[in-house]
Design a protein around this motif. Structure first.
Motif, short mmCIF file in Angstrom:
data_model
loop_
_atom_site.label_atom_id
_atom_site.label_comp_id
_atom_site.label_asym_id
_atom_site.label_seq_id
_atom_site.Cartn_x
_atom_site.Cartn_y
_atom_site.Cartn_z
N VAL A 14 0.83 -1.20 0.00
CA VAL A 14 0.00 0.00 0.00
C VAL A 14 0.87 1.26 0.00
N GLN A 15 2.02 1.20 0.66
CA GLN A 15 2.90 2.36 0.74
C GLN A 15 3.38 2.81 -0.64
N THR A 16 3.41 1.91 -1.60
CA THR A 16 3.80 2.29 -2.96
C THR A 16 2.71 3.10 -3.65
N LEU A 17 1.48 3.03 -3.13
CA LEU A 17 0.35 3.73 -3.74
C LEU A 17 0.04 5.07 -3.08
N VAL A 25 -2.29 2.71 10.36
CA VAL A 25 -1.43 1.56 10.64
C VAL A 25 -1.77 0.96 12.01
N VAL A 26 -1.98 1.81 13.00
CA VAL A 26 -2.32 1.33 14.35
C VAL A 26 -3.68 0.63 14.34
N HIS A 27 -4.68 1.23 13.69
CA HIS A 27 -6.00 0.59 13.61
C HIS A 27 -5.92 -0.77 12.94
N PHE A 28 -5.16 -0.85 11.86
CA PHE A 28 -4.99 -2.11 11.13
C PHE A 28 -4.34 -3.16 12.04
N SER A 29 -3.28 -2.78 12.72
CA SER A 29 -2.57 -3.72 13.61
C SER A 29 -3.44 -4.15 14.78
N GLN A 30 -4.13 -3.18 15.41
CA GLN A 30 -4.99 -3.50 16.55
C GLN A 30 -6.15 -4.39 16.14
N ALA A 31 -6.77 -4.07 15.01
CA ALA A 31 -7.90 -4.87 14.55
C ALA A 31 -7.46 -6.30 14.27
N THR A 32 -6.29 -6.45 13.66
CA THR A 32 -5.77 -7.80 13.41
C THR A 32 -5.58 -8.55 14.72
N TYR A 33 -4.97 -7.89 15.69
CA TYR A 33 -4.73 -8.50 17.01
C TYR A 33 -6.04 -8.93 17.66
N PHE A 34 -7.03 -8.05 17.70
CA PHE A 34 -8.31 -8.37 18.34
C PHE A 34 -8.97 -9.56 17.67
N LEU A 35 -8.92 -9.61 16.33
CA LEU A 35 -9.53 -10.73 15.62
C LEU A 35 -8.81 -12.04 15.92
N TYR A 52 -11.62 -3.24 6.87
CA TYR A 52 -12.34 -2.27 7.67
C TYR A 52 -11.46 -1.18 8.26
N THR A 53 -10.20 -1.11 7.81
CA THR A 53 -9.34 -0.03 8.28
C THR A 53 -8.63 0.62 7.09
N VAL A 54 -7.57 0.03 6.62
CA VAL A 54 -6.71 0.62 5.60
C VAL A 54 -7.41 0.75 4.24
N GLN A 59 -8.92 3.52 -0.81
CA GLN A 59 -9.97 3.80 -1.78
C GLN A 59 -10.20 5.29 -1.96
N ALA A 60 -10.06 6.05 -0.89
CA ALA A 60 -10.27 7.49 -0.98
C ALA A 60 -9.15 8.17 -1.78
N LEU A 61 -7.97 7.59 -1.77
CA LEU A 61 -6.82 8.22 -2.42
C LEU A 61 -6.48 7.62 -3.79
N VAL A 62 -6.75 6.33 -3.96
CA VAL A 62 -6.40 5.64 -5.20
C VAL A 62 -7.63 4.89 -5.68
N THR A 63 -8.23 5.36 -6.77
CA THR A 63 -9.51 4.79 -7.19
C THR A 63 -9.39 3.53 -8.05
N ASP A 64 -8.25 3.30 -8.68
CA ASP A 64 -8.15 2.17 -9.61
C ASP A 64 -7.29 1.02 -9.08
N PHE A 65 -7.26 0.83 -7.79
CA PHE A 65 -6.45 -0.23 -7.18
C PHE A 65 -7.32 -1.44 -6.90
N ASP A 66 -6.88 -2.63 -7.31
CA ASP A 66 -7.63 -3.86 -7.09
C ASP A 66 -7.18 -4.50 -5.77
N HIS A 67 -7.95 -4.25 -4.73
CA HIS A 67 -7.61 -4.74 -3.39
C HIS A 67 -7.62 -6.26 -3.33
N GLU A 68 -8.60 -6.88 -3.99
CA GLU A 68 -8.71 -8.34 -3.93
C GLU A 68 -7.49 -9.02 -4.54
#
Length: 154
Positions: A14-17, A25-35, A52-54, A59-68
């Motif tokens: 994602v950092q390349t985009l 980053v913290v929300h992503f890490s914490q959410a992973t830990y809780f799950l 549900y985080t990153v 999506q708000a910054l890069v519209t043509d990125f295929d997350h899947e």
């Protein structure tokens, strides 16, 4: 260790985009830990936490990125039974949710599972409070309800 490696691979990709905030980053890490502490398998926990985080920031910054494609490439996959177990939980509590609203319930449930706040807004008497009460009950969580209106003070 596997979860940390997957999180780092995704963040490097994602950092390349775009540039993420430390908060993302913290929300992503914490959410992973809780799950993971809830017993969700590593690949599904990282996938769900990312979704549900990153992902929202990207999506708000890069519209043509295929997350899947990116998530598949690093080895993450969704928990396929989450929506099915949600429907079963709600039906066991005598709560019906139509197929057109299932995605909303699943999104709220995933936010709760990731320990992220959920704000539901909409017209009166459409089931917002009933949904969140049933979700909290199915997860044995305490619910704090705030009726937000022009006269609400905190």
């Amino acid at each position: 260790e596997q979860a940390a490696q997957l999180v780092m691979e995704i963040l490097n990709w994602v950092q390349t985009l775009c540039i993420l905030s430390l908060r993302d980053v913290v929300h992503f890490s914490q959410a992973t830990y809780f799950l993971l502490t809830r017993g969700v398998v590593v690949e599904a926990a990282v996938y769900q936490a990312y979704a549900y985080t990153v992902k929202l920031t990207v999506q708000a910054l890069v519209t043509d990125f295929d997350h899947e494609d990116m998530l598949n490439e690093v080895g993450c996959k969704p928990a396929t039974d989450n929506a099915d177990s949600l429907v079963a939980d709600l039906r066991a509590q005598h709560y019906y949710i139509g197929p057109s609203r299932l995605w909303i319930a699943a999104a709220v449930l995933n936010a709760v599972d990731c320990r992220l706040p959920a704000l539901l807004e909409g017209p009166a008497a459409v089931g917002k409070t009933a949904l969140i009460q049933k979700l909290a009950s199915s997860r044995n969580l305490k619910l704090e309800r705030v009726n937000n209106s022009e006269t609400t003070t905190i």
